[in-house]
Design an enzyme around this catalytic site. Sequence first.
Site, short mmCIF file in Angstrom:
data_model
loop_
_atom_site.label_atom_id
_atom_site.label_comp_id
_atom_site.label_asym_id
_atom_site.label_seq_id
_atom_site.Cartn_x
_atom_site.Cartn_y
_atom_site.Cartn_z
N ASP A 9 0.85 -1.18 0.00
CA ASP A 9 0.00 0.00 0.00
C ASP A 9 0.89 1.24 0.00
OD1 ASP A 9 -3.07 0.52 1.76
OD2 ASP A 9 -1.87 2.00 0.70
N ASP A 103 -3.38 2.49 -5.63
CA ASP A 103 -2.29 2.56 -4.65
C ASP A 103 -2.06 1.28 -3.86
OD1 ASP A 103 -4.64 2.73 -3.22
OD2 ASP A 103 -3.76 3.97 -1.66
N GLU A 104 -2.75 0.18 -4.21
CA GLU A 104 -2.50 -1.02 -3.42
C GLU A 104 -2.66 -2.29 -4.24
OE1 GLU A 104 -5.68 -2.30 -0.62
OE2 GLU A 104 -6.29 -0.22 -0.80
#
Length: 353
Positions: A9, A103-104
């Site tokens: 993350d 973002d992850e």
Amino acid sequence: MSTVIAHLDIDAFYASVELLRRPELRGRPVIVSGSGPRAVVTTASYEARKFGVGSAMPTARALRLCPEAILIPPDFPAYREASAAVMGLVRGTVEEVEVMGLDEAYLDLTGLLSPRASMRRLIRQIKETTGLTASVGVGPNKLVAKVASDAEKPAGFVVLTREQACARFAGHPPRLVPGIGAKTAERLEQLGITTIAQLGAADPDVLAGAFGPRQGPWLSARGRFHGSATVEPVREAVSESRETTFDVDVADHAELEEHLHRLAEQLCRGLQKHERAGRTIAIKVRLDDWTTVTRARTIAHPTNEVEHVGQVARELLREYAPPRPVRLIGVRVASFGGTEQPTIETAQLALPM
DNA sequence: TCTGGGGTCCTCGTGCGG
DNA sequence: TCTGCCGCACGAGGACCC
């Protein structure tokens, strides 16, 4: 061979991308947010979070909490570019990757000689190549990995077995578990369940009685950190939508139709760009009292034509005839299934008589 | 305190055909 | 011919996530 899953993350992703472009803002509270009267915070830098500012908070409130915050409008093309760079490095390290947004991602580390060393190397690579900091959690399934990656942000690196996760988060509220939101947490509290340990120890019959035959056992398993360990690389989209919240509520139906048509145009451009077409056309209307109504119609053949989507959306809006001023309106196309490409003939045939 | 945008998934009710 | 049952598709609402 036991399964090893990592969750990676990027810390305060949007805000961090902005800080890379504007290093002079480093150390200052930065909020990425729209600017309208009804805007909410997309991401806050860790400096802003110290003031109590968090994601999804109305921007007006965030500015009251932190008047010196610097407001930056979101720049999604830049975030997509940064995300692509990160995910490229991730895929260079691990074959099986499940991307969960910009973002992850979950990574299947099973079979790697040294999962920890690989992840340390990846984090270093991401930092050197993109300037971004990542937090990583490693565990036997996605649930443990996810909670572990959140545990020591930013720049966290937490490795846990399932048993260690149970022990470490025993006293934390069930809300910590992904999938348990505010409503479920409230209902659990009514059953006297306020910690993850209590959730894991709760009588499965009681949970099933309160939450149903599917969600009950699911909650029980989450309370003991049992979860899926399957990393699914390809996730096909099932719907695409556009919606907008008005700065000032709109009561005029003709004006609503104009907005709806504009959204249908944007949506169809997106659908055509992604080579998608769907059979279900839906509208979403949120009234000034926050009640949200959806209306949908399924047609015979997939479409991504603006005339068609726009017309069905307008008809749905006319049939509903919002009884109060409207604060949000949206349009969605779903049921992409099938390979049939829309043609002018099928589109015309599917038009209501 | 006054709540975005873009998604996914689940549940429940209903209508319909076999 | 009628009734009950079942599975399926669809529509609506809601919870949740990033």
